[in-house]
Structure formats: structure tokens, C-alpha cells
Scaffold this active site. Sequence first.
Site, PDB file in Angstrom:
ATOM      1  N   PRO A  40       0.794  -1.224   0.000  1.00 22.57           N
ATOM      2  CA  PRO A  40       0.000   0.000   0.000  1.00 22.57           C
ATOM      3  C   PRO A  40       0.831   1.281   0.000  1.00 22.57           C
ATOM      4  O   PRO A  40       1.861   1.361   0.668  1.00 22.57           O
ATOM      5  CB  PRO A  40      -0.818  -0.102   1.290  1.00 22.57           C
ATOM      6  CG  PRO A  40      -0.126  -1.118   2.119  1.00 22.57           C
ATOM      7  CD  PRO A  40       0.534  -2.064   1.168  1.00 22.57           C
ATOM      8  N   ASN A  41       0.352   2.216  -0.785  1.00 22.74           N
ATOM      9  CA  ASN A  41       0.903   3.579  -0.906  1.00 22.74           C
ATOM     10  C   ASN A  41       2.208   3.643  -1.695  1.00 22.74           C
ATOM     11  O   ASN A  41       2.707   4.734  -1.966  1.00 22.74           O
ATOM     12  CB  ASN A  41       1.087   4.235   0.478  1.00 22.74           C
ATOM     13  CG  ASN A  41      -0.219   4.362   1.213  1.00 22.74           C
ATOM     14  OD1 ASN A  41      -1.167   4.922   0.673  1.00 22.74           O
ATOM     15  ND2 ASN A  41      -0.300   3.828   2.415  1.00 22.74           N
ATOM     16  N   ARG A  78       5.059  11.122  -2.552  1.00 22.16           N
ATOM     17  CA  ARG A  78       4.598  10.985  -1.170  1.00 22.16           C
ATOM     18  C   ARG A  78       5.758  11.196  -0.194  1.00 22.16           C
ATOM     19  O   ARG A  78       6.805  10.564  -0.346  1.00 22.16           O
ATOM     20  CB  ARG A  78       4.050   9.567  -1.038  1.00 22.16           C
ATOM     21  CG  ARG A  78       4.005   8.987   0.326  1.00 22.16           C
ATOM     22  CD  ARG A  78       4.029   7.465   0.241  1.00 22.16           C
ATOM     23  NE  ARG A  78       3.620   6.902   1.484  1.00 22.16           N
ATOM     24  CZ  ARG A  78       4.024   5.703   1.934  1.00 22.16           C
ATOM     25  NH1 ARG A  78       4.819   4.951   1.200  1.00 22.16           N
ATOM     26  NH2 ARG A  78       3.621   5.265   3.080  1.00 22.16           N
ATOM     27  N   TYR A  91      10.707   9.086   1.749  1.00 19.86           N
ATOM     28  CA  TYR A  91      10.732   8.002   0.757  1.00 19.86           C
ATOM     29  C   TYR A  91      11.481   8.371  -0.526  1.00 19.86           C
ATOM     30  O   TYR A  91      11.620   7.522  -1.415  1.00 19.86           O
ATOM     31  CB  TYR A  91       9.294   7.559   0.435  1.00 19.86           C
ATOM     32  CG  TYR A  91       8.576   7.037   1.661  1.00 19.86           C
ATOM     33  CD1 TYR A  91       9.024   5.888   2.311  1.00 19.86           C
ATOM     34  CD2 TYR A  91       7.478   7.710   2.196  1.00 19.86           C
ATOM     35  CE1 TYR A  91       8.399   5.417   3.451  1.00 19.86           C
ATOM     36  CE2 TYR A  91       6.838   7.243   3.344  1.00 19.86           C
ATOM     37  CZ  TYR A  91       7.304   6.094   3.963  1.00 19.86           C
ATOM     38  OH  TYR A  91       6.684   5.625   5.096  1.00 19.86           O
ATOM     39  N   ASN A  95       8.104  -5.226  -0.917  1.00 20.71           N
ATOM     40  CA  ASN A  95       7.999  -4.137   0.043  1.00 20.71           C
ATOM     41  C   ASN A  95       6.538  -4.124   0.486  1.00 20.71           C
ATOM     42  O   ASN A  95       5.672  -3.606  -0.218  1.00 20.71           O
ATOM     43  CB  ASN A  95       8.374  -2.799  -0.610  1.00 20.71           C
ATOM     44  CG  ASN A  95       8.324  -1.658   0.396  1.00 20.71           C
ATOM     45  OD1 ASN A  95       7.758  -1.806   1.487  1.00 20.71           O
ATOM     46  ND2 ASN A  95       8.897  -0.528   0.042  1.00 20.71           N
ATOM     47  N   ALA A 107       3.014  -0.698   4.902  1.00 19.07           N
ATOM     48  CA  ALA A 107       2.554  -0.766   6.298  1.00 19.07           C
ATOM     49  C   ALA A 107       2.155  -2.180   6.723  1.00 19.07           C
ATOM     50  O   ALA A 107       2.146  -2.490   7.923  1.00 19.07           O
ATOM     51  CB  ALA A 107       1.383   0.196   6.492  1.00 19.07           C
ATOM     52  N   HIS A 119       4.187  -4.368   9.252  1.00 19.94           N
ATOM     53  CA  HIS A 119       4.069  -4.280  10.705  1.00 19.94           C
ATOM     54  C   HIS A 119       2.825  -4.971  11.258  1.00 19.94           C
ATOM     55  O   HIS A 119       2.631  -5.030  12.466  1.00 19.94           O
ATOM     56  CB  HIS A 119       4.068  -2.793  11.115  1.00 19.94           C
ATOM     57  CG  HIS A 119       5.075  -1.990  10.359  1.00 19.94           C
ATOM     58  ND1 HIS A 119       6.434  -2.200  10.493  1.00 19.94           N
ATOM     59  CD2 HIS A 119       4.943  -1.020   9.408  1.00 19.94           C
ATOM     60  CE1 HIS A 119       7.087  -1.363   9.679  1.00 19.94           C
ATOM     61  NE2 HIS A 119       6.198  -0.639   9.003  1.00 19.94           N
ATOM     62  N   ASP A 179       2.628 -15.496   6.220  1.00 15.00           N
ATOM     63  CA  ASP A 179       2.309 -16.912   5.983  1.00 15.00           C
ATOM     64  C   ASP A 179       2.382 -17.258   4.498  1.00 15.00           C
ATOM     65  O   ASP A 179       2.884 -18.325   4.128  1.00 15.00           O
ATOM     66  CB  ASP A 179       0.896 -17.241   6.506  1.00 15.00           C
ATOM     67  CG  ASP A 179       0.854 -17.402   8.015  1.00 15.00           C
ATOM     68  OD1 ASP A 179       1.929 -17.470   8.644  1.00 15.00           O
ATOM     69  OD2 ASP A 179      -0.263 -17.461   8.567  1.00 15.00           O
ATOM     70  N   GLU A 214      13.015  -8.772   1.478  1.00 18.15           N
ATOM     71  CA  GLU A 214      12.162  -7.625   1.811  1.00 18.15           C
ATOM     72  C   GLU A 214      12.946  -6.335   1.611  1.00 18.15           C
ATOM     73  O   GLU A 214      14.139  -6.269   1.935  1.00 18.15           O
ATOM     74  CB  GLU A 214      11.709  -7.736   3.270  1.00 18.15           C
ATOM     75  CG  GLU A 214      10.763  -6.612   3.655  1.00 18.15           C
ATOM     76  CD  GLU A 214      10.215  -6.796   5.058  1.00 18.15           C
ATOM     77  OE1 GLU A 214       9.223  -7.535   5.199  1.00 18.15           O
ATOM     78  OE2 GLU A 214      10.769  -6.209   5.998  1.00 18.15           O
ATOM     79  N   HIS A 222      12.703  -1.982   2.109  1.00 14.17           N
ATOM     80  CA  HIS A 222      12.027  -0.758   2.550  1.00 14.17           C
ATOM     81  C   HIS A 222      12.814   0.431   2.057  1.00 14.17           C
ATOM     82  O   HIS A 222      14.056   0.463   2.184  1.00 14.17           O
ATOM     83  CB  HIS A 222      11.927  -0.712   4.079  1.00 14.17           C
ATOM     84  CG  HIS A 222      11.047  -1.789   4.605  1.00 14.17           C
ATOM     85  ND1 HIS A 222       9.687  -1.761   4.459  1.00 14.17           N
ATOM     86  CD2 HIS A 222      11.347  -2.969   5.195  1.00 14.17           C
ATOM     87  CE1 HIS A 222       9.175  -2.870   4.963  1.00 14.17           C
ATOM     88  NE2 HIS A 222      10.171  -3.620   5.410  1.00 14.17           N
ATOM     89  N   SER A 230      12.636   3.487   3.258  1.00 15.58           N
ATOM     90  CA  SER A 230      13.124   4.232   4.424  1.00 15.58           C
ATOM     91  C   SER A 230      13.781   3.269   5.414  1.00 15.58           C
ATOM     92  O   SER A 230      13.608   2.048   5.323  1.00 15.58           O
ATOM     93  CB  SER A 230      11.947   4.952   5.097  1.00 15.58           C
ATOM     94  OG  SER A 230      11.043   3.998   5.648  1.00 15.58           O
ATOM     95  N   ARG A 278      13.104   4.959  12.637  1.00 15.27           N
ATOM     96  CA  ARG A 278      11.900   5.792  12.625  1.00 15.27           C
ATOM     97  C   ARG A 278      11.063   5.517  13.888  1.00 15.27           C
ATOM     98  O   ARG A 278      11.623   5.232  14.938  1.00 15.27           O
ATOM     99  CB  ARG A 278      11.108   5.531  11.330  1.00 15.27           C
ATOM    100  CG  ARG A 278      11.909   5.907  10.080  1.00 15.27           C
ATOM    101  CD  ARG A 278      11.117   5.679   8.806  1.00 15.27           C
ATOM    102  NE  ARG A 278       9.894   6.479   8.783  1.00 15.27           N
ATOM    103  CZ  ARG A 278       8.879   6.276   7.927  1.00 15.27           C
ATOM    104  NH1 ARG A 278       8.959   5.297   7.050  1.00 15.27           N
ATOM    105  NH2 ARG A 278       7.819   7.042   7.966  1.00 15.27           N
ATOM    106  N   ARG A 328       7.409   0.907  13.748  1.00 16.39           N
ATOM    107  CA  ARG A 328       7.940   0.393  12.479  1.00 16.39           C
ATOM    108  C   ARG A 328       9.050  -0.650  12.708  1.00 16.39           C
ATOM    109  O   ARG A 328       9.481  -1.336  11.800  1.00 16.39           O
ATOM    110  CB  ARG A 328       8.453   1.528  11.597  1.00 16.39           C
ATOM    111  CG  ARG A 328       7.340   2.396  11.075  1.00 16.39           C
ATOM    112  CD  ARG A 328       7.825   3.425  10.072  1.00 16.39           C
ATOM    113  NE  ARG A 328       6.925   4.559  10.059  1.00 16.39           N
ATOM    114  CZ  ARG A 328       5.811   4.648   9.326  1.00 16.39           C
ATOM    115  NH1 ARG A 328       5.468   3.673   8.519  1.00 16.39           N
ATOM    116  NH2 ARG A 328       5.042   5.713   9.394  1.00 16.39           N
TER     117      ARG A 328
END
Length: 146
Positions: A10-11, A18, A23, A76, A79, A82, A89, A100, A102, A104, A109, A113
Amino acid sequence: MQHILIIDGPNLNLTGTREKQIYGAREQESPDSMEKKFLDRGYQVKISRFQSNHEGDIVDALHRAAAQGITGIVINPGAFTHTSISIADALRACGIPAVEVHLSHIYAREEFRRHNLTAPACSGSISGLGIEGYHLAVEYLMLQHS
Ligand code: DQA
């Protein structure tokens, strides 16, 4: 030839516009442009990207990956990193090596997070290196099969 699937949660469709101070101002790179950069360095790789703002759609994409011949996953989860037991799974269930990423530095942070449910389901995690992190993750996955 390896086929790497990049999954953005998401995002991440807003990357480049953004919260640029967090980011970065660069947009996500297209799979074609990434493939070309690898080709210029002598690596042949097919790269696909899937972005969704919906948790179940990401789970479904992970379920489809094996049948699509995906050999490595760069994810990635945004959110969902978290919060999402279902994505963690599905990463374990799909049986495909995953890294994975990220944009940032999530460990520098807010406290919430640092709580990461999805990284333990991956081979490793890259955090805080901006969109370069995606390249490094693809490169790592390619080295595993060379
Ligand atoms: C992110 C970090 C997450 O904490 C956040 O919710 C995101 C983006 C990153 O790439 O830095 O949406 O995954």
C-alpha cells in the site's frame, strides 16, 4: 532465465510524490528499465511488478507466483510489514526465495515500524537505501542461482 517478481504494498504507487523527505523524490523504476540495467551488466533477468493497496490481493499474488514460474520475490509490504500475518504466511507457503525491501530506514523511525512480521519470512531485508534497495535485492536473488 530467472524471473523476479517485485511486489509493492500500500501507498508505494505514490513513491516519488509521497513524503519525499522520507521516501525520496524518485519514482519506482519500471521493470523494463531495471531489466535493461541488468542486461547492460551482462545479466539476463525477467522482472515483473505487482502493486496493490489490498492485503488479500498481495496474498493472492504470492499464491500465483510459483505457477507463473517466478524464481525470486522482492517485496515491500509497506505498512503491512508491521501488521500482516497473512502476507508472512503466504511468503512462507509459496516456497520462493524472497527479499524484503524498505525505502526508508524503518529501524531509525517510529517505534511501531521496528515491529516487523514479514522480514522473518524472507531470506533477508534491506532498509533505508531508497529505490537502490530493489536493485540490490534483485542482484542478491540472481547471485543465488548463478
Ligand atoms: C515502507 C516503510 C513502512 O513502514 C511504511 O508504512 C511504508 C513504506 C518503506 O518502504 O520504507 O509504507 O515500507
